[in-house]
Design an enzyme around this catalytic site. Structure first.
Site, mmCIF file in Angstrom:
data_model
loop_
_atom_site.group_PDB
_atom_site.id
_atom_site.type_symbol
_atom_site.label_atom_id
_atom_site.label_comp_id
_atom_site.label_asym_id
_atom_site.label_seq_id
_atom_site.Cartn_x
_atom_site.Cartn_y
_atom_site.Cartn_z
ATOM 1 C CB CYS A 142 62.446 53.593 13.764
ATOM 2 S SG CYS A 142 61.913 53.420 15.452
ATOM 3 C CG HIS A 397 56.791 52.916 13.594
ATOM 4 N ND1 HIS A 397 57.584 52.424 12.582
ATOM 5 C CD2 HIS A 397 57.649 53.467 14.488
ATOM 6 C CE1 HIS A 397 58.852 52.668 12.849
ATOM 7 N NE2 HIS A 397 58.927 53.295 14.014
ATOM 8 C CB CYS A 429 63.363 60.018 14.392
ATOM 9 S SG CYS A 429 61.754 59.452 14.913
ATOM 10 N N GLY A 431 65.692 55.426 17.274
ATOM 11 C CA GLY A 431 65.960 55.367 18.702
ATOM 12 C C GLY A 431 67.449 55.319 18.986
#
Lengths: 445, 308
Positions: A142, A397, A429, A431
């Protein structure tokens, strides 16, 4: 009385006679880590823009609108057309000769790596870049868009080139999140490796449970995200950063294809409210708190950021939108990957000699409301400084784009705020258990 | 020459940049080691034979180590307080309204304060917590904290020409030059083998900085003359080569650093450590000093401070 003794000692040290120099040098407070570096005091006297000539600065940051995957404005748009649009924009709007660009780094996550790399290379040709300008992709989940920007900043700082583009591209219409095809049986004995396989929504539930983030808090964050994004759109705040995309749209019922221009984010729901959100069932876990309404949307979009050495920007007469100051990537427990920003932000801020209190504005990715709420609480951030124009819950996103999209959003907002806003932070954050953050300074401080 | 008796030991004296007859004095009880402090604002009479009048006095719970006038408001004074606070006073308001602000961020004694003379919107404080902080009048918290020094920072002084540049002097034996637009210091000068207690920029030559040290010397040109640690150093606002210093040897000295025999004058009017010294920007040659003998002297350079 301890304080008096301490003060007396400090003051008596001033009376140290010269003959005890050997004793003095053994005292613990003497610094032995001394160095000299360039003094910039003279720079200002020549009428130059302040700051170091070697600063890495951002002179342009643009994005496409962000549209809902499979249903939104870009559902029939090929990904490389999205990227080509923003790559062309950063060159055309600054009138920079594309041949001078040292590299283009594109953050992108879901598409197969080799295919996407070639698609992006093709997009650069569509945008008018000559064959001499190289390109590569980067995937740190991300944060890939932010990683692309910081990679370019690092290469400029290293002196490999002076002008570069950090970009992001994602089409969640075309590409989907898949489970790993072949899972190593060793995951049974490595808990953290196994946790890397957790669906992102489960990590959101873990954050909510472990850190006590309530459903109500999450829904409130979602409402605020939509309200702020709707207000920003109505106020025309996104006009400065969004590049319209000419594309096609196939009517899902009639199959009729028509040409459209997409210039507005289409995931924003201005009427989102707590009552309606409360009706949604948990999406990932029975008795859970994460819903489709308080999680980010899967989306399509692209963004691009033009960076260069300050000296080059001054020579070209380009206004400086922002200064890249620092970047940090950190590792955290994969089971609660959402806490990444709470670890990454202090690291990035500290590495540039600042404190959280010095940061005037934040863009923290709202992958899920649970981790977003947790990070604000953990860091003690004033909500009025965070995602002031909405976040990923409202805007969407597109995984590899968000970092670069946030650069455009943050720097434009900092510019609007002017003197009241000197430092901004972008964070997300990641993954599999990481966090990334970067610190920017307003260009005209 | 005018003399003023303060109840506590003097730590710092500063001429107002707006009124030639006005100055502020920082004082601390029991030599600043324990007890209260007081900020005095004094008015000189046009007639030097008349006593100095006290315009205002403000008590603090702990000693005041330094004082700085605002460059943008004629009635605002900043005090660096030993309890770690930086306090703002407005002379235009009654004592009950003062301090108008108290910034409590430093974790140890605040040793110096300096107002930005160019941009006039910000000021610095330096502390024994090893940091320098940047403040503006309208913000409740510091704009930024500079933390590279490894020991007490005794002085932080703005460059007189470049709005974003300042120097800091520390007990870690370094002088650092900073640009607030940069993440870290831009120059580190290990100019002394001992603690550096003060620094100042030359007003006419931006490449010249004076530092004052426990080793009793200034390093650019080594000016020897004080018998003990040099507590403050100040460049003349009127003459490029002229500077003034005060010392634990209880004297105030005036120097011309371009002359071989640099010592121009030595004033030994203080009977305890001379801790604060200033030169007036508005009246050439007018000087003021204060010390642990609880006295503030104001005199014209070249005359005897004690002359009646």
């Amino acid at each position: 009385m301890d304080k008096a003794i301490q003060r007396q000692r400090v003051l008596l040290d001033h009376l140290q006679p010269i003959s005890s120099s050997s004793n003095f040098s053994s005292q613990t407070h003497q610094s032995t880590d001394l160095s000299a570096s360039l003094c910039f005091a003279k720079n200002s006297s020549h009428g130059q823009i302040g700051g170091s000539d070697d600063d890495v600065v951002i002179v342009a940051a643009y994005r496409t609108a962000i549209c809902k995957a499979k249903r939104g404005g870009f559902k029939d748009t090929l990904p490389d057309d999205l990227l080509a649009t923003v790559l062309k924009a950063v060159i055309e709007k600054t009138n920079v000769n594309p041949a001078e660009v040292g590299d283009i780094v594109v953050g992108t996550v879901l598409a197969p790596g080799s295919d996407r790399g070639i698609e992006c290379r093709m997009a650069a040709f569509y945008a008018g870049f000559p064959e001499t300008v190289p390109l590569r992709t980067v995937n740190r989940q991300c944060s890939s868009g932010l990683q692309a920007v910081s990679d370019v900043a690092a290469y400029i700082k290293a002196g490999f080139y002076e002008i570069g583009i950090g970009a992001g591209l994602e089409s969640m219409t075309v590409d989907r999140v898949n489970r790993l095809r072949n899972i190593n049986p060793k995951v049974e004995t490595f808990a953290e490796a196994r946790d890397c396989l957790l669906p992102m929504g489960i990590t959101s539930e873990n954050v909510a449970q472990r850190y006590g983030v309530t459903r109500l808090e999450q829904d409130q964050a979602a409402v605020e995200s939509h309200q702020r994004a709707a207000a920003a759109t109505a106020a025309g705040k996104f006009k400065e950063e969004i590049i319209p995309v000419s594309t096609k749209f196939v009517d899902p019922k009639t199959g009729v294809e028509k040409k459209i221009v997409v210039s507005v984010d289409d995931g924003i729901r201005p009427n989102t409210n707590l009552v309606d959100l409360a009706k949604l069932k948990p999406a990932f876990q029975k008795d859970g708190t994460t819903t489709a309404g308080n999680a980010s949307q899967i989306s399509d979009g692209a963004a691009a950021v033009l960076l260069m050495k300050r000296r080059v920007a001054v020579q070209k007469g380009l206004p400086i939108l922002g200064i890249f100051r620092s970047f940090a990537a950190v590792g955290v427990d994969p089971a609660v990957m959402g806490v990444g920003p709470a670890v990454a932000i202090p690291a990035a801020v500290k590495s540039v000699g600042l404190e959280l209190g010095n940061i005037d504005l934040f863009e923290i990715n709202e992958a899920f409301a649970s981790q977003y709420v947790y990070c604000l609480k953990k860091l003690g951030l004033d909500p009025r400084k965070v995602n002031v124009n909405g976040g990923a819950i409202a805007l969407g996103h597109p995984l590899g784009v968000t970092g670069a999209r946030c650069v455009a959003t943050l720097l434009n907002e900092m510019k609007r705020r002017g003197k009241d806003c000197r430092y901004g932070v972008i964070s997300m954050c990641i993954g599999s258990g990481m966090g990334a953050a970067a610190v920017f300074e307003r260009g005209d401080f | 020459m005018p003399v003023f008796k303060t109840p506590f030991n003097g730590y710092s004296v500063k001429f107002s940049p707006f009124y030639e007859n006005r100055l502020a004095v920082a004082t601390a009880q029991n030599f600043g080691i324990l007890g209260n402090g007081r900020l005095h604002v004094l008015d000189l009479s046009a007639d030097p034979s008349l006593p100095i009048g006290e315009l205002a006095a403000y008590d603090t719970a702990d000693g005041i180590y330094d004082v700085s006038w605002s460059e943008s408001h004629d009635s605002i004074v900043i005090a660096a307080v030993a309890d770690g606070s930086v306090k703002l006073y407005d002379l235009a308001l009654p004592p009950t309204s003062n301090p108008i602000r108290s910034f409590q961020e430093h974790t140890r004694e605040v040793h110096s304060a300096d107002y930005n003379p160019v941009r006039r919107d910000s000021f610095l404080s330096s502390s024994w917590d090893d940091t320098v902080k940047l403040w503006t009048l309208d913000r409740p918290t510091s704009v930024r904290t500079f933390k590279e020094h490894a020991y007490c920072v005794y002085s932080a002084v703005w460059n007189p020409r470049h709005a974003d540049v300042f120097a800091s002097a520390s007990g870690d034996c370094t002088l650092r030059v900073w640009d607030v637009r940069e993440p870290g210091s831009t120059m580190i000068l290990p100019g002394h083998e001992f603690e550096i207690l003060a620094c100042d920029w030359n007003k006419y030559d931006e490449c010249v900085i004076a530092t004052a040290s426990v080793d009793k010397r200034f390093p650019l040109v080594c000016l020897n003359g004080h018998g003990y640690a040099v507590r403050k150093v100040k460049f003349s606002p009127h003459v490029r080569n002229l500077m003034v210093s005060c010392s634990y040897d209880m004297t105030v000295c005036v120097w011309d650093f371009m002359v071989e025999d640099a010592l121009v004058s030595r004033y030994d009017h203080h009977t305890e450590f001379a801790v604060g010294v200033d030169m007036s920007v508005l009246v050439e040659g007018l000087m003021a000093s204060t010390g642990w003998d609880e006295l503030v002297y104001v005199w014209q350079h070249g005359t005897d401070p004690r002359a009646p």
